[in-house]
Scaffold this motif. Structure first.
Motif: not given
Length: 295
Positions: A86-96, A180-189, A214-218
């Motif tokens: 659950x760190x990322x959302x599920x992929x769901x497609x609703x149809x009818x 890592x914290x500093x590099x990732x922040x820079x990479x992600x603006x 950033x949070x999911x990496x840290x």
């Protein structure tokens, strides 16, 4: 450590699937369409040495919803759980069969927005099913004739969310993590600051998606204890570069050391941290972190 995080995510997936199958014992309500992926996932959780599963667990949840002046309509939710769920959302497609293509697109995008706003990092299949049960029927009658659709789209400015995360760690000493914290922040603006030592404080601010990445990496690094103490989200209409810059309280992300003292030179002067936060207009955060009024 990634193995541990993955293992934990996999265990959460299995217990959620078990819950679904006990709540919806009939095939026509809940059916796993890829048994092999489920078997692989279970094998992965039970065996230290197991390979990471090669495919996502996929299943169908069918939901009956009442529609005014019709009796019941069935909505089918085709779901796949990415390995990091659950760190990322599920992929769901609703149809009818009763939904037009544009109604279906709108329904799915609203469901995704609901999940993003309410469940980042938590199991949410039951909540998604509830949402579909309560809301899906309303989309059948929505008039999305091309004229009204494009007109409203044109007038709807793009909404971007600016986020600030206040992260607390038991301690941050490790040089590689600090880099890592500093590099990732820079990479992600992202801007903000990192106060190493004990406790460790990290603040990042910028686009919501970048803060979440950033949070999911840290959090995948090894920590004695790390958590988000507080989160601020601001919706920006338009959300251009200038709008985002206006929200920032910190120009860049830098490491802040406040007169370290203590045997390892690792206990920061929290009084100085308080003044620093006060200058930035964030003094109220101090109490959330340390449970005391700052001075």
């Amino acid at each position: 450590t990634t193995k541990m995080a993955n293992q934990e995510e996999a265990e959460i997936q299995i217990s959620e699937l078990d819950l679904l199958s006990s709540m919806f014992p009939y095939e026509e309500e809940f059916a796993v369409t890829d048994q092999l992926a489920l078997a692989e996932l279970k094998h992965y959780v039970e065996n230290e040495s197991a390979e990471v599963p090669s495919s996502k667990v996929q299943f169908i949840l069918n939901v009956k919803a009442e529609v005014p002046n019709a009796s019941m309509v069935e909505f089918s939710m085709a779901c796949a759980l990415p390995f990091k769920y659950p760190s990322v959302l599920p992929e769901i497609t609703v149809r009818s069969s009763l939904l037009s293509r544009s109604q279906q697109i709108l329904l799915n995008s609203d469901l995704k927005t609901y999940l993003m706003q309410n469940f980042s990092g938590e199991p949410c299949m039951l909540s998604a099913r509830e949402w579909v049960k309560d809301h899906a029927a309303a989309y059948i009658d929505k008039d999305l004739s091309s004229s009204s659709m494009t007109a409203s789209d044109a007038t709807q400015p793009q909404v971007t969310t600016f986020t600030r995360l206040w992260i607390y760690s038991h301690h941050i000493y490790n040089k590689q993590k600090r880099k890592n914290i500093i590099d990732w922040a820079k990479e992600l603006s992202l801007s903000g600051f990192c106060m190493p030592g004990k406790p460790g404080v990290v603040c990042v601010e910028g686009l919501q998606s970048s803060c979440e990445e950033f949070w999911s990496r840290v959090r995948r690094l090894t920590w004695k204890r790390i958590l988000i103490r507080h989160r601020e989200d601001v919706s920006l209409e338009g959300g251009g570069h200038a709008e985002i810059q206006k929200q920032r309280k910190f120009p860049t992300l830098e490491e802040k050391c406040f007169d370290a003292h203590g045997a390892r030179g690792n206990h920061m002067d929290l009084g100085q941290l308080y003044h620093f936060l006060e200058e930035k207009g964030c003094a109220d955060i101090f109490q959330m972190y340390f449970g005391v009024e700052g001075h």
